[in-house]
Motif scaffolding. Sequence first.
Motif, PDB file in Angstrom:
ATOM      1  N   CYS A 123      -4.759  -7.315  -0.788  1.00  0.00           N
ATOM      2  CA  CYS A 123      -4.423  -7.919   0.782  1.00  0.00           C
ATOM      3  C   CYS A 123      -5.803  -7.647   1.361  1.00  0.00           C
ATOM      4  O   CYS A 123      -6.616  -6.970   1.396  1.00  0.00           O
ATOM      5  CB  CYS A 123      -3.881  -6.406   1.034  1.00  0.00           C
ATOM      6  N   HIS A 162      -3.529   6.308  -0.684  1.00  0.00           N
ATOM      7  CA  HIS A 162      -5.141   5.979  -1.280  1.00  0.00           C
ATOM      8  C   HIS A 162      -5.641   5.164   0.462  1.00  0.00           C
ATOM      9  O   HIS A 162      -7.047   5.357   1.082  1.00  0.00           O
ATOM     10  CB  HIS A 162      -5.261   4.564  -1.382  1.00  0.00           C
ATOM     11  N   HIS A 163      -4.935   6.093   1.625  1.00  0.00           N
ATOM     12  CA  HIS A 163      -5.583   5.943   3.373  1.00  0.00           C
ATOM     13  C   HIS A 163      -7.835   6.889   2.566  1.00  0.00           C
ATOM     14  O   HIS A 163      -7.065   8.126   2.246  1.00  0.00           O
ATOM     15  CB  HIS A 163      -4.500   6.817   4.006  1.00  0.00           C
ATOM     16  N   CYS A 164      -7.657   6.465   3.739  1.00  0.00           N
ATOM     17  CA  CYS A 164      -9.148   6.970   2.997  1.00  0.00           C
ATOM     18  C   CYS A 164      -8.950   7.937   3.848  1.00  0.00           C
ATOM     19  O   CYS A 164      -9.289   8.425   4.627  1.00  0.00           O
ATOM     20  CB  CYS A 164     -10.092   6.456   4.448  1.00  0.00           C
ATOM     21  N   GLY A 223      -7.376   1.587   5.539  1.00  0.00           N
ATOM     22  CA  GLY A 223      -5.519   1.380   5.181  1.00  0.00           C
ATOM     23  C   GLY A 223      -4.324   1.835   4.944  1.00  0.00           C
ATOM     24  O   GLY A 223      -4.830   2.165   6.032  1.00  0.00           O
ATOM     25  N   HIS A 224      -3.572   2.649   3.238  1.00  0.00           N
ATOM     26  CA  HIS A 224      -2.420   3.239   4.719  1.00  0.00           C
ATOM     27  C   HIS A 224      -2.002   3.559   3.115  1.00  0.00           C
ATOM     28  O   HIS A 224      -1.947   3.162   2.221  1.00  0.00           O
ATOM     29  CB  HIS A 224      -1.540   1.547   4.952  1.00  0.00           C
ATOM     30  N   MET A 231      -5.273  -0.743  10.234  1.00  0.00           N
ATOM     31  CA  MET A 231      -5.112  -0.182   8.394  1.00  0.00           C
ATOM     32  C   MET A 231      -6.859  -0.410   8.287  1.00  0.00           C
ATOM     33  O   MET A 231      -7.052  -0.621   7.288  1.00  0.00           O
ATOM     34  CB  MET A 231      -3.998  -1.183   7.588  1.00  0.00           C
ATOM     35  N   SER A 285     -11.157  -6.114   0.967  1.00  0.00           N
ATOM     36  CA  SER A 285      -8.688  -6.331   0.536  1.00  0.00           C
ATOM     37  C   SER A 285      -9.157  -4.548  -0.262  1.00  0.00           C
ATOM     38  O   SER A 285      -7.710  -4.290  -0.594  1.00  0.00           O
ATOM     39  CB  SER A 285      -8.845  -7.118  -0.300  1.00  0.00           C
ATOM     40  N   GLY A 286      -9.984  -4.144  -0.259  1.00  0.00           N
ATOM     41  CA  GLY A 286     -10.216  -2.633  -1.207  1.00  0.00           C
ATOM     42  C   GLY A 286      -9.397  -3.285  -2.660  1.00  0.00           C
ATOM     43  O   GLY A 286      -9.807  -4.211  -3.161  1.00  0.00           O
ATOM     44  N   PHE A 325       0.924  -1.000  -0.136  1.00  0.00           N
ATOM     45  CA  PHE A 325      -0.232   0.169   0.286  1.00  0.00           C
ATOM     46  C   PHE A 325       1.065   1.020   0.118  1.00  0.00           C
ATOM     47  O   PHE A 325       0.596   2.285  -0.485  1.00  0.00           O
ATOM     48  CB  PHE A 325      -1.021  -0.059   1.237  1.00  0.00           C
ATOM     49  N   LEU A 329      -7.040  -6.641   5.089  1.00  0.00           N
ATOM     50  CA  LEU A 329      -7.193  -5.765   6.214  1.00  0.00           C
ATOM     51  C   LEU A 329      -7.571  -6.645   7.473  1.00  0.00           C
ATOM     52  O   LEU A 329      -6.633  -6.451   8.139  1.00  0.00           O
ATOM     53  CB  LEU A 329      -7.628  -5.367   5.507  1.00  0.00           C
ATOM     54  N   ASN A 367      -2.570   1.318  -8.579  1.00  0.00           N
ATOM     55  CA  ASN A 367      -4.294   1.111  -8.189  1.00  0.00           C
ATOM     56  C   ASN A 367      -4.527   1.179  -9.899  1.00  0.00           C
ATOM     57  O   ASN A 367      -5.666   0.316  -9.524  1.00  0.00           O
ATOM     58  CB  ASN A 367      -4.307   1.959  -7.623  1.00  0.00           C
TER      59      ASN A 367
END
Length: 390
Positions: free
Chosen positions: A302, A337-339, A333-334, A330, A277-278, A55, A304, A63
């Motif tokens: 991934c 692209h952290h929310c 996320g990280h 997380m 997972s995003g 991430f 989470l 992405n």
Amino acid sequence: MTQAPEIPLHAQRNRFDLPDELLRLREEQPVTKIRLPWGTSAWLVTKYSDIREVFGDANRFSNSAEARPFGDQIADRSGFLLAYDPPDHTRLRKMLTPEFTVRRIRRLQPRIEAIVDDHLDALEQAGPPADLVSTFALPIPSLVICELLGVPYDDRDEFQDHAAVRLDMTQDVDKRIAALEASRRYMAGLVATHRANPGDDMIGMLIREHGDDLTDTELTGVADLLLLAGHETTSNMLALGTLLLLRHPEQAAEIRAGRLVDEAVEELLRYLSIVHSGIPRTAKQDLVLSGQRIAAGDVLVCSLPAANRDPILGADLGTFDITRKISAHMAFGHGLHHCLGAPLARMEMRIAFPALLRRFPTMALAAPYEELPFRQHSPVHGLQALPITW
């Protein structure tokens, strides 16, 4: 009737527990090959440190190349921020970030408190039993994000129905694409209205301050993503979190008394990890991750929930404990692209959970726990309904 697809390992839950196989892989084979529902293969990444690496490194992990929650079916992702890499991602996110700072979100606190109180009043007046999903968990974040964006709340049935189809992996791809296209048509019409007369909401702000830099298609995509993510994620946190607290009454009592509220929100985020997972990442070059050779073009998914229960973060992470001190989970996320909406989601939960528990101190389940309808076949873990009484 279309047969429901097999749920991939990274999206499997046993109510609040993770599959033993997922936890075993994290310890023994943290990067392993799996098949995705639409037939392609991917590397499943389960270790916390590996996921932070994936991430956190946009130079090696993209992405955009395989950011396809519907498989290969959808080409136009204009404005879908999660599927962008720098520099396009940087350009769009920079326009949005000022509206989601902690300081800006604090301005919304009185309005969120009023929205929560209004729904608690309605719930109390209607009397038990009630479905907490439809009366509380879903409408509160929906109304908040509608007001923030400038979306008419009266249209909620339309966009919530579209969202339900888009996130339902049992629906065939054509239906999910049709729901996405309908959502975009709806938002495109709204963007056109705002172009003609921009208000004080976020869409209006983007048009006034960045109108020459944003195409209508980009603005439509950004607003559509924010509307979808803004109500789906927080609503499932509120419902699942309430159920979890009902099963841990001593910890619920602390929150009801106004103690450990911030800590409880972080532990709920970590423990529930409602986003499986995003967006999948794609390796941009040959590389090695946890001893596994990954080829350029390979897709990585991934987990989470597995990362957020990795022993590297602390002991006994399979249990729920609001006295725990973990800030580096997380759930949002990280990396780049952290929310974006994390401050808003945290505020909604910090307000809603204590208010709900104080208003209904005798709240209890109105159906057996074993019969509760958990969401399956969805990128977001949650409940279809939560029957309660008091």
